[in-house]
Design a protein around this motif. Structure first.
Motif, PDB file in Angstrom:
ATOM      1  N   GLN A   1       0.817  -1.224   0.000  1.00  0.00           N
ATOM      2  CA  GLN A   1       0.000   0.000   0.000  1.00  0.00           C
ATOM      3  C   GLN A   1       0.848   1.270   0.000  1.00  0.00           C
ATOM      4  N   ASN A   2       2.107   1.136   0.395  1.00  0.00           N
ATOM      5  CA  ASN A   2       2.996   2.311   0.434  1.00  0.00           C
ATOM      6  C   ASN A   2       3.990   2.340  -0.732  1.00  0.00           C
ATOM      7  N   PHE A   3       3.717   1.498  -1.721  1.00  0.00           N
ATOM      8  CA  PHE A   3       4.641   1.354  -2.854  1.00  0.00           C
ATOM      9  C   PHE A   3       3.972   1.791  -4.152  1.00  0.00           C
ATOM     10  N   PHE A   4       4.709   2.557  -4.947  1.00  0.00           N
ATOM     11  CA  PHE A   4       4.199   3.056  -6.239  1.00  0.00           C
ATOM     12  C   PHE A   4       5.216   2.697  -7.312  1.00  0.00           C
ATOM     13  N   MET A   5       4.782   1.918  -8.301  1.00  0.00           N
ATOM     14  CA  MET A   5       5.687   1.432  -9.358  1.00  0.00           C
ATOM     15  C   MET A   5       5.390   2.141 -10.679  1.00  0.00           C
ATOM     16  N   THR A   6       6.444   2.467 -11.415  1.00  0.00           N
ATOM     17  CA  THR A   6       6.276   3.079 -12.737  1.00  0.00           C
ATOM     18  C   THR A   6       7.043   2.254 -13.772  1.00  0.00           C
ATOM     19  N   GLY A   7       6.394   1.985 -14.904  1.00  0.00           N
ATOM     20  CA  GLY A   7       7.078   1.213 -15.941  1.00  0.00           C
ATOM     21  C   GLY A   7       6.327   1.176 -17.250  1.00  0.00           C
ATOM     22  N   ASN A   8       6.967   0.609 -18.260  1.00  0.00           N
ATOM     23  CA  ASN A   8       6.380   0.586 -19.605  1.00  0.00           C
ATOM     24  C   ASN A   8       5.617  -0.700 -19.912  1.00  0.00           C
ATOM     25  N   SER A   9       5.762  -1.724 -19.047  1.00  0.00           N
ATOM     26  CA  SER A   9       5.101  -2.990 -19.338  1.00  0.00           C
ATOM     27  C   SER A   9       3.892  -3.208 -18.426  1.00  0.00           C
ATOM     28  N   ILE A  10       2.713  -3.251 -19.035  1.00  0.00           N
ATOM     29  CA  ILE A  10       1.491  -3.499 -18.263  1.00  0.00           C
ATOM     30  C   ILE A  10       1.617  -4.839 -17.543  1.00  0.00           C
TER      31      ILE A  10
END
Ligand SMILES: [Mg+2]
Length: 232
Positions: free
Chosen positions: A171-180
């Protein structure tokens, strides 16, 4: 601020921080050219993908695995009569890929520089350990990251293991990336947050239907869009 509780920002590396997939596409074209006299491109392309999928579990991701899969494909296409000259060329394709410069994507450095003032940043990437370390070193971005995780794969359990090491709930983690498939779906399923930033080309293996309906999901055009989301 709505996302005040986010403590750690995770970033995919290939095609999120720097170019990668384009090198594979270019290498494939060179490879198809090498086998031009044996089989049409479409046939080689289909076989290569098939062999890559078969090999994933044993070889994992990355350039060295790709070289082995190209070699295996060439053996099949030439009916085990692969000339040494072509084997040599395949090895050269791989070495050239490993020597490519690391070119950062738009506004990556500025964005990381700002976010590192307020959050802990983490790289979560899959691929070949040695090669991912090389790219990180060449990128000059290592200084922004609190932790670097080179995962064998990006399934839910891989993320769970990483978050356990970081001692943080999803809940405290936010991920960013190009692969769904690899960067977004597993993180949302764990209860984390994610932003998708598309790259202009996606490997067929990573290509999934995208009809995500989640309040924890965001879409961006460039990495800099993360600033608006996180800073509100
Ligand atoms: Mg990627």
């Amino acid at each position: 601020m709505q996302l005040d509780h986010i403590k750690i920002l995770g970033f995919d590396a290939d095609d999120t921080l720097w170019n990668n997939e384009t090198f594979f596409r270019e290498a494939e074209v060179d490879f198809f050219q090498l086998l031009n006299e044996y089989a049409p491109r479409a046939q080689v392309e289909k076989k290569l993908f098939e062999i890559e999928m078969q090999n994933l579990e044993q070889y994992g991701y990355g350039i060295k695995s790709f070289v082995l899969s190209m070699t295996e494909t060439a053996l099949f296409i030439t009916d085990q009569k692969l000339p040494g000259r072509i084997t040599h060329e395949i090895l050269e394709i791989g070495k050239a890929m490993l020597a490519k410069p690391v070119k950062l994507l738009h506004e990556v450095e500025e964005t990381l520089g700002r976010l590192t003032e307020t959050h802990e940043l983490v790289v979560a990437t899959k691929g070949d350990l040695l090669d991912q370390q090389r790219k990180l070193r060449k990128s000059g971005l290592a200084k922004y990251f609190h932790h670097i995780e080179i995962m064998p794969d990006k399934q839910i359990t891989d993320y769970q293991n990483m978050l356990a090491r970081l001692k943080i709930p999803a809940q405290n983690f936010f991920m960013t990336g190009n692969s769904i498939k690899s960067d977004i779906l597993p993180v949302l399923e764990m209860g984390g947050y994610a932003m998708h930033v598309p790259y202009h080309t996606t490997w067929a293996h990573e290509d999934v239907k995208d009809d995500i309906q989640s309040p924890n999901f965001y879409r961006g055009q460039t990495l800099a869009d993360l600033l608006k989301i996180i800073e509100g």
